[in-house]
Design a protein around this motif. Sequence first.
Motif, PDB file in Angstrom:
ATOM      1  N   PHE A   1      -9.787  27.280  18.581  1.00  0.00           N
ATOM      2  CA  PHE A   1     -10.017  25.835  18.545  1.00  0.00           C
ATOM      3  C   PHE A   1     -11.219  25.456  19.397  1.00  0.00           C
ATOM      4  CE2 PHE A   1      -5.377  26.281  18.011  1.00  0.00           C
ATOM      5  CZ  PHE A   1      -5.264  25.733  16.737  1.00  0.00           C
ATOM      6  N   ILE A   2     -11.897  24.399  18.950  1.00  0.00           N
ATOM      7  CA  ILE A   2     -12.994  23.846  19.747  1.00  0.00           C
ATOM      8  C   ILE A   2     -12.651  22.383  20.017  1.00  0.00           C
ATOM      9  CG2 ILE A   2     -14.353  23.391  17.639  1.00  0.00           C
ATOM     10  CD1 ILE A   2     -16.872  23.931  19.370  1.00  0.00           C
ATOM     11  N   SER A   3     -12.891  21.934  21.236  1.00  0.00           N
ATOM     12  CA  SER A   3     -12.487  20.564  21.581  1.00  0.00           C
ATOM     13  C   SER A   3     -13.628  19.833  22.280  1.00  0.00           C
ATOM     14  CB  SER A   3     -11.255  20.587  22.475  1.00  0.00           C
ATOM     15  OG  SER A   3     -11.489  21.426  23.572  1.00  0.00           O
ATOM     16  N   SER A   4     -13.572  18.501  22.203  1.00  0.00           N
ATOM     17  CA  SER A   4     -14.631  17.678  22.805  1.00  0.00           C
ATOM     18  C   SER A   4     -14.068  16.321  23.166  1.00  0.00           C
ATOM     19  CB  SER A   4     -15.771  17.513  21.797  1.00  0.00           C
ATOM     20  OG  SER A   4     -16.626  16.450  22.197  1.00  0.00           O
ATOM     21  N   GLY A   5     -14.711  15.687  24.134  1.00  0.00           N
ATOM     22  CA  GLY A   5     -14.391  14.292  24.449  1.00  0.00           C
ATOM     23  C   GLY A   5     -15.065  13.369  23.430  1.00  0.00           C
ATOM     24  N   ASP A   6     -14.840  12.075  23.618  1.00  0.00           N
ATOM     25  CA  ASP A   6     -15.352  11.102  22.655  1.00  0.00           C
ATOM     26  C   ASP A   6     -15.526   9.767  23.382  1.00  0.00           C
ATOM     27  OD1 ASP A   6     -15.266  10.136  19.545  1.00  0.00           O
ATOM     28  OD2 ASP A   6     -14.175   8.717  20.790  1.00  0.00           O
ATOM     29  N   SER A   7     -16.511   8.976  22.960  1.00  0.00           N
ATOM     30  CA  SER A   7     -16.776   7.718  23.672  1.00  0.00           C
ATOM     31  C   SER A   7     -15.668   6.689  23.457  1.00  0.00           C
ATOM     32  CB  SER A   7     -18.132   7.133  23.249  1.00  0.00           C
ATOM     33  OG  SER A   7     -18.123   6.867  21.871  1.00  0.00           O
ATOM     34  N   GLY A   8     -14.772   6.939  22.495  1.00  0.00           N
ATOM     35  CA  GLY A   8     -13.645   6.023  22.280  1.00  0.00           C
ATOM     36  C   GLY A   8     -12.410   6.395  23.075  1.00  0.00           C
ATOM     37  N   GLY A   9     -12.527   7.434  23.945  1.00  0.00           N
ATOM     38  CA  GLY A   9     -11.383   7.830  24.767  1.00  0.00           C
ATOM     39  C   GLY A   9     -10.513   8.894  24.125  1.00  0.00           C
ATOM     40  N   TYR A  10     -10.961   9.467  23.011  1.00  0.00           N
ATOM     41  CA  TYR A  10     -10.173  10.508  22.343  1.00  0.00           C
ATOM     42  C   TYR A  10     -10.560  11.886  22.858  1.00  0.00           C
ATOM     43  CZ  TYR A  10      -8.858   7.084  18.773  1.00  0.00           C
ATOM     44  OH  TYR A  10      -8.363   5.992  18.129  1.00  0.00           O
ATOM     45  N   VAL A  11      -9.604  12.819  22.754  1.00  0.00           N
ATOM     46  CA  VAL A  11      -9.961  14.233  22.878  1.00  0.00           C
ATOM     47  C   VAL A  11      -9.728  14.809  21.473  1.00  0.00           C
ATOM     48  CG1 VAL A  11      -7.665  14.797  23.830  1.00  0.00           C
ATOM     49  CG2 VAL A  11      -9.521  16.432  24.015  1.00  0.00           C
ATOM     50  N   CYS A  12     -10.768  15.445  20.907  1.00  0.00           N
ATOM     51  CA  CYS A  12     -10.739  15.886  19.509  1.00  0.00           C
ATOM     52  C   CYS A  12     -10.642  17.409  19.446  1.00  0.00           C
ATOM     53  CB  CYS A  12     -12.009  15.445  18.780  1.00  0.00           C
ATOM     54  SG  CYS A  12     -12.382  13.704  18.994  1.00  0.00           S
ATOM     55  N   PHE A  13      -9.879  17.893  18.489  1.00  0.00           N
ATOM     56  CA  PHE A  13      -9.705  19.345  18.300  1.00  0.00           C
ATOM     57  C   PHE A  13     -10.073  19.725  16.869  1.00  0.00           C
ATOM     58  CE2 PHE A  13      -6.763  18.019  21.606  1.00  0.00           C
ATOM     59  CZ  PHE A  13      -6.971  18.976  22.597  1.00  0.00           C
ATOM     60  N   TRP A  14     -10.903  20.759  16.745  1.00  0.00           N
ATOM     61  CA  TRP A  14     -11.272  21.275  15.418  1.00  0.00           C
ATOM     62  C   TRP A  14     -10.852  22.742  15.299  1.00  0.00           C
ATOM     63  CZ3 TRP A  14     -14.523  18.301  18.375  1.00  0.00           C
ATOM     64  CH2 TRP A  14     -15.052  17.133  17.803  1.00  0.00           C
ATOM     65  N   ASP A  15     -10.671  23.175  14.063  1.00  0.00           N
ATOM     66  CA  ASP A  15     -10.433  24.594  13.813  1.00  0.00           C
ATOM     67  C   ASP A  15     -11.784  25.304  13.813  1.00  0.00           C
ATOM     68  OD1 ASP A  15     -10.230  27.001  11.868  1.00  0.00           O
ATOM     69  OD2 ASP A  15      -8.145  26.520  12.346  1.00  0.00           O
ATOM     70  N   TRP A  16     -11.916  26.373  14.591  1.00  0.00           N
ATOM     71  CA  TRP A  16     -13.205  27.062  14.711  1.00  0.00           C
ATOM     72  C   TRP A  16     -13.691  27.595  13.361  1.00  0.00           C
ATOM     73  CZ3 TRP A  16     -17.203  27.790  17.924  1.00  0.00           C
ATOM     74  CH2 TRP A  16     -18.082  28.851  17.659  1.00  0.00           C
ATOM     75  N   LYS A  17     -12.741  28.177  12.567  1.00  0.00           N
ATOM     76  CA  LYS A  17     -13.162  28.815  11.316  1.00  0.00           C
ATOM     77  C   LYS A  17     -13.510  27.802  10.228  1.00  0.00           C
ATOM     78  CE  LYS A  17     -11.120  33.410  11.462  1.00  0.00           C
ATOM     79  NZ  LYS A  17      -9.873  33.595  12.235  1.00  0.00           N
ATOM     80  N   THR A  18     -12.620  26.823  10.018  1.00  0.00           N
ATOM     81  CA  THR A  18     -12.818  25.918   8.872  1.00  0.00           C
ATOM     82  C   THR A  18     -13.651  24.685   9.223  1.00  0.00           C
ATOM     83  OG1 THR A  18     -10.816  24.667   9.395  1.00  0.00           O
ATOM     84  CG2 THR A  18     -10.560  26.598   7.975  1.00  0.00           C
TER      85      THR A  18
END
Length: 461
Positions: A404-421
């Motif tokens: 998984f790859i994750s990042s912050g966001d200016s709206g206060g979210y923490v977002c998670f993506w699948d590395w492969k897809t």
Amino acid sequence: MSGYNKGSGRVPTGFAAETFISESTFRAGHRAIEGNPDGAASKKRKREAKGDPGVVAGPGAYKGPWARYEEERPDAASDEEFGDDEEVEIIYEEDEIEENPAPALKKLAGTDYLDTEAEGERSEFVGSQEHDYQGRTYMHVPNDLDIKLTGDRGDIKNFIPKKLLHTYKYHTKSITQLRFFPDSGHLLLSASADSKIALWDVYHQRELLRTYSGHTKSVVDIDFNPAGTQFISASYDRYMKLWDTETGKCINKFTSGKTPHVVRINPGTPHEFLAGMSDKKILQYDTRSGELVQEYDHHLGPVNTITFCDENRRFVTTSDDKSLRAWEYGIPVPIKYIAEPYMFSMVRSAPHPSGKYIALQSSDNQIVVYSSTDRFRQNRKKSYRGHNVAGYAPDVAISPDGQFISSGDSGGYVCFWDWKTCKMWHKIQASDSPLVAVQWHPRETSKVITGDLNGVLKYWD
């Protein structure tokens, strides 16, 4: 009689001939008249010494073009400047007065500026107990947990966190960087724009253990050495400081007179670190001697990220010049330079655990991926979108298993993506203000720490 008014006989009616005079000549003449209105031959005033560009504050500090003229003395300031009734109070420290008959300025009343040298570094233990029943400090990795924090990590699989476990509060301004203790992750280090650095307990009481203060402005970056015994901090006060994690002692200070934006200790040679500066340079320091060992000077804008790769023999840097450069460690000539018209400046980076890729937070609201092996090419298939980073520089973090790859966001979210897809798996509303820092726990399956613009840390599982 041409050129005179015949009526009065004495008013000249000619014209003024235009002439070119450079601004500096005009100013010099103007100053001579201002300083000497009677027209007597003006004495050329001398400026004070410009000072040493390497010294930021204190005696011999760099004044450059702002050096005063020698007659201009603050004590000779006229009454008009301060007003008749106003007193200008200059504050000195008492022990300074006893030692020196002519004390150095510490702080000018009415300003918030302190001499950075005069501040001094302090560290305070604020936990409930400094030593356990066996006399060990918090540096000791706990064994009484249901998770093994030492030895081989094994093939732990990571999952997306769902619920809030704990909230840490101490900082008063934005969190700028978070770092788990290397390998074990039983401690957490946080840096903030309130100029403080804090060390937290991740298990047991989850309390604040130690504070480190000594910077006078926002701390921009922190980095542990591989053993976790020391860490380096960089701040807008133009200093980089090396601290002892356990005692809080400041071991060494480094400055080039410019602002550091990113610092990274080389995991291969832990007594050396790299600093990306506001004056486009990357500086390599030796922490034992305090000397500048190498200077990498090819970027055209302030340096934002430094990422070690290829078993720490190389590193990749990005800058506000919207380019990416790869370097051999110790050799000041880039081995790869990438600058495409569609590229944006990349502000944060994270290496993939496989050692083959680097993920970079791009300012056009996406995370891009470059290979960190020989080619250093962009992987066009990997782009992670759906979050908003404009105006901020949220951190990027990759789970220890690389899934998984994750990042912050200016709206206060923490977002998670699948590395492969590259599909977004999940978004958590972690704060009502922009979320700027995020890190995965190095040992746990689904634990993530986040930090927001208000200085609040949240621990998720």
